[in-house]
Motif scaffolding. Structure first.
Motif, short mmCIF file in Angstrom:
data_model
loop_
_atom_site.label_atom_id
_atom_site.label_comp_id
_atom_site.label_asym_id
_atom_site.label_seq_id
_atom_site.Cartn_x
_atom_site.Cartn_y
_atom_site.Cartn_z
N MET A 29 33.29 43.73 37.34
CA MET A 29 31.98 43.69 37.97
C MET A 29 31.82 44.95 38.81
O MET A 29 32.52 45.14 39.81
CB MET A 29 31.84 42.43 38.84
CG MET A 29 32.01 41.12 38.07
SD MET A 29 30.80 40.90 36.72
CE MET A 29 29.27 40.83 37.63
N LEU A 30 30.92 45.81 38.41
CA LEU A 30 30.79 47.12 39.03
C LEU A 30 30.08 47.09 40.38
O LEU A 30 30.02 48.11 41.06
CB LEU A 30 30.07 48.08 38.08
CG LEU A 30 30.82 48.37 36.78
CD1 LEU A 30 29.94 49.16 35.81
CD2 LEU A 30 32.10 49.15 37.07
N GLY A 31 29.57 45.94 40.76
CA GLY A 31 28.99 45.80 42.09
C GLY A 31 29.98 45.32 43.13
O GLY A 31 29.59 44.93 44.24
N ASN A 32 31.26 45.39 42.81
CA ASN A 32 32.32 44.89 43.68
C ASN A 32 32.50 45.82 44.89
O ASN A 32 33.29 46.75 44.86
CB ASN A 32 33.62 44.79 42.87
CG ASN A 32 34.79 44.27 43.70
OD1 ASN A 32 34.62 43.84 44.85
ND2 ASN A 32 35.98 44.32 43.13
N TYR A 52 35.27 36.35 43.12
CA TYR A 52 35.58 37.20 41.97
C TYR A 52 36.86 37.99 42.21
O TYR A 52 37.72 38.07 41.33
CB TYR A 52 34.41 38.15 41.71
CG TYR A 52 34.76 39.27 40.75
CD1 TYR A 52 34.97 39.01 39.41
CD2 TYR A 52 34.91 40.59 41.20
CE1 TYR A 52 35.32 40.03 38.52
CE2 TYR A 52 35.24 41.61 40.33
CZ TYR A 52 35.45 41.32 38.99
OH TYR A 52 35.81 42.32 38.12
N ASN A 53 37.01 38.58 43.37
CA ASN A 53 38.22 39.34 43.66
C ASN A 53 39.46 38.46 43.69
O ASN A 53 40.55 38.90 43.30
CB ASN A 53 38.06 40.09 44.97
CG ASN A 53 37.26 41.37 44.82
OD1 ASN A 53 37.80 42.42 44.47
ND2 ASN A 53 35.96 41.29 45.06
N ALA A 54 39.31 37.23 44.16
CA ALA A 54 40.44 36.30 44.14
C ALA A 54 40.88 36.02 42.70
O ALA A 54 42.08 35.91 42.41
CB ALA A 54 40.06 35.00 44.85
N LYS A 55 39.90 35.89 41.80
CA LYS A 55 40.24 35.65 40.39
C LYS A 55 40.93 36.86 39.78
O LYS A 55 41.92 36.73 39.05
CB LYS A 55 38.98 35.31 39.60
CG LYS A 55 39.25 35.07 38.11
CD LYS A 55 37.98 34.86 37.35
CE LYS A 55 38.27 34.70 35.85
NZ LYS A 55 38.88 35.94 35.27
N SER A 111 32.62 45.88 31.01
CA SER A 111 32.17 46.16 32.37
C SER A 111 30.73 45.70 32.51
O SER A 111 29.93 45.82 31.58
CB SER A 111 32.29 47.66 32.67
OG SER A 111 31.49 48.42 31.79
N VAL A 112 30.43 45.15 33.70
CA VAL A 112 29.11 44.56 33.95
C VAL A 112 28.58 45.08 35.28
O VAL A 112 29.28 45.03 36.30
CB VAL A 112 29.18 43.02 33.99
CG1 VAL A 112 27.79 42.43 34.25
CG2 VAL A 112 29.77 42.47 32.71
N LEU A 113 27.36 45.54 35.28
CA LEU A 113 26.72 45.99 36.51
C LEU A 113 25.57 45.04 36.87
O LEU A 113 24.55 45.01 36.19
CB LEU A 113 26.16 47.41 36.35
CG LEU A 113 25.40 47.96 37.57
CD1 LEU A 113 26.32 48.07 38.78
CD2 LEU A 113 24.75 49.29 37.25
N PRO A 114 25.72 44.22 37.90
CA PRO A 114 24.62 43.36 38.36
C PRO A 114 23.71 44.14 39.31
O PRO A 114 24.20 44.84 40.21
CB PRO A 114 25.33 42.22 39.08
CG PRO A 114 26.61 42.81 39.57
CD PRO A 114 26.97 43.95 38.65
#
Length: 548
Positions: A444-447, A40-43, A404-407
């Motif tokens: 992604m807020l769980g980053n 995800y961070n690479a994207k 924003s998305v929180l998993p």
């Protein structure tokens, strides 16, 4: 070795190396602990570099870390692949494939430089490819081990004949090692330095030196100068890193007994299921038996050479493992990172010996048997993990760009539709929800990476969810998780949590734990349920009033 034996061993090595790729390519997602977050961070990093609306969107949440951190290799590689049009899941798979091939072929290359007659040990060494740290998704560290083989082997091959081109190649290897992980770089320095000093001592103190004193110091002086020039860029990078981070050692949580038991059982090779433990112990026993044979042979023949310095390097890495801190210079989880290193150094010392063919044949036979046992255990578990990860990421169907998305995972071990654990050895699903972010332009807020300052992206302080979502002393990755959803806007300059994706919240292993109750209450007050996955394991909740 007779040509027929050498040919059979070479065929076996490449057959097993090819089989090493089956776990990766037999599934859609080869799920690892932190791998989805790295992808995800690479994207997002690619979106920053490409500019446009995506950059503007992400810039309000995070920024690019301009420090020369060692963790750039995997992110840059996957960003480049995605920039060339590779789908995200495939970019991760190609990086994983690179590691597996680079590890196996690099190990063989290194052993060839030590003793071409010991190549059978590279087939045995393939058993070390899939280890706990790789399964945790520590791609940079894993790649540093593979590139360490190539860099150190390159120095061994050319150590007596340097020119500008070879010095440049060695220097690039050191720099690449730095941008993977400092441990791989330092271990390469340790091996090279030890061999260099042993070779020098062997020449100076031998009864009949090949060169006179002046020639000896001229020869070794030229070599050490070539090495220092090659290593200078990586040394400067590492010095800047230490100056910026500091050593800051922290105590480890593992007891001395736990450290010893894990080493004795080679627990680093039990990666996804506890049923692998028996076979991991078998590999440790094989190492022990070969080491006993080697030491007895050395004592009996009194034939000690400069390459036996790898036995001393084994001792050094063993001491480091047993007396390690819990973390240092921003790096943590050291115990499981360091456990494999003494075994690798022992393998290199064993490679300097000439084993009888019957011993080689027995090692190859046992290695093949253990290899197949691992495959039979691991592949079904990887299939279950991939199916579960696909179900988790199916939540993307109701999530648009620009939100924003929180998993929130309520079962890091994962669960199959019939309620069984996917993995009883590792938390595979702690960050599996980040696969959603690889298919949309969403925050992604769980980053967790962006909260550490050790990776290419950093949260803006005013919106950092790891600082502003905590509740009752717990945080997002707790089991069960907890987050202050309803008060986040007031604490983060009116930023909202637009979607919450829960994993295994219903029927979770914690029952009516207060954290579970608080999360359910907050979701009922502030969110609407808009999606349930096919087996009910993943659910999506949308902020009330959003997208109406």
């Amino acid at each position: 070795m007779k040509p027929s034996f050498a040919f059979a061993e070479r065929v076996l090595f490449f057959v097993l190396l090819a089989l090493q790729l089956v776990p990766l390519w037999s599934v859609h997602y080869f799920l690892t602990g932190d791998g989805p977050c790295h992808l995800y961070n690479a994207k997002v990093l690619l979106d920053f570099f490409q500019g446009g609306e995506a950059k503007s969107f992400f810039s309000s949440w995070m920024f690019v870390n301009t420090a020369l951190e060692p963790n750039w290799f995997s992110h840059a590689t996957m960003s480049l692949l995605m920039g060339l049009g590779t789908p995200p899941f495939l970019a991760e798979k190609l990086l994983q494939t690179f590691y597996v091939l680079a590890f196996g072929l690099g190990l063989r290359f290194m052993i060839r430089q030590l003793n071409p007659n010991a190549l059978f040990l590279s087939t045995f060494g393939l058993l070390l490819t899939y280890h706990h740290v790789f399964q945790m998704g520590f791609y940079n560290y894993s790649c540093s081990l593979a590139i360490m083989f190539w860099t150190t082997g390159y120095w061994l091959k050319h150590r007596q004949d340097w020119n500008a081109g070879r010095m440049l190649g060695l220097g690039l290897g050191f720099v690449l090692l730095y941008f993977c992980h400092p441990i791989g770089l330092l271990l390469s320095f340790l091996m090279i330095g030890s061999v260099f000093l042993a070779e020098l001592s062997n020449q100076v103190f031998r009864k009949k030196p090949v060169m006179n004193t002046a020639q000896t110091w001229r020869y070794f002086g030229k070599n050490v100068l070539s090495l220092l020039i090659s290593a200078l860029p990586a040394l400067l990078l590492f010095a800047e890193y230490i100056a910026r981070k500091g050593l800051n050692a922290s105590p480890r949580s593992e007891s001395n007994r736990r450290i010893w038991v894990d080493f004795r059982e080679l627990s680093a090779l039990s990666i996804i299921s506890r049923t692998e433990r028996f076979w991991a112990i078998g590999i440790a026993i094989l190492f022990l038996l070969m080491a006993i044979w080697g030491i007895r042979f050395k004592i009996k023949t009194r034939s000690w050479y400069f390459k036996d310095v790898f036995l001393a390097v084994f001792g050094i890495t063993l001491l480091i493992y047993f007396f390690q801190p819990g973390g240092i210079a921003g790096a943590g989880v050291l115990a499981i990172r360091l456990q494999l290193l003494p075994y690798l150094m022992l393998l290199f010392w064993l490679a300097t010996l000439d084993f009888p063919k019957r011993v080689q044949s027995a090692v190859l036979l046992l290695s093949s048997f253990i290899f197949l046992a691992f495959m039979c255990i691991r592949i079904p578990n990887h299939l279950k993990a991939s199916d579960a990860a696909e179900e988790y990421s199916s939540a993307v169907s109701v999530i648009p760009d620009g939100v924003s998305v929180l998993p929130l995972s309520f079962d890091h071990n994962g669960r199959t539709p019939d309620g069984k654990q996917v993995s009883d050895r590792i938390w595979l699903f702690m960050h599996a929800g980040d696969y959603i972010g690889t298919q949309r332009q969403v925050v992604m807020l769980g980053n967790y990476e962006a909260a550490t300052h050790n990776f290419p992206l950093i949260w803006r302080p005013e919106r950092n969810p790891f600082e502003r979502l905590g509740m009752d002393g717990a945080y997002l990755e707790s089991q069960p998780p907890i987050a202050n959803l309803l008060e986040y806007p007031q604490k983060s300059e009116n930023a909202t949590i637009d979607f919450v994706v829960t994993w295994c919240m219903d029927g979770n292993p914690y029952g009516n734990h207060p954290n579970v109750q608080k999360m359910q209450q907050q979701l009922e007050i502030g969110y609407d349920l808009v999606f349930t996955s096919k087996n009910g394991l993943a659910k999506v909740f949308r902020l009330k009033g959003l997208l109406r």
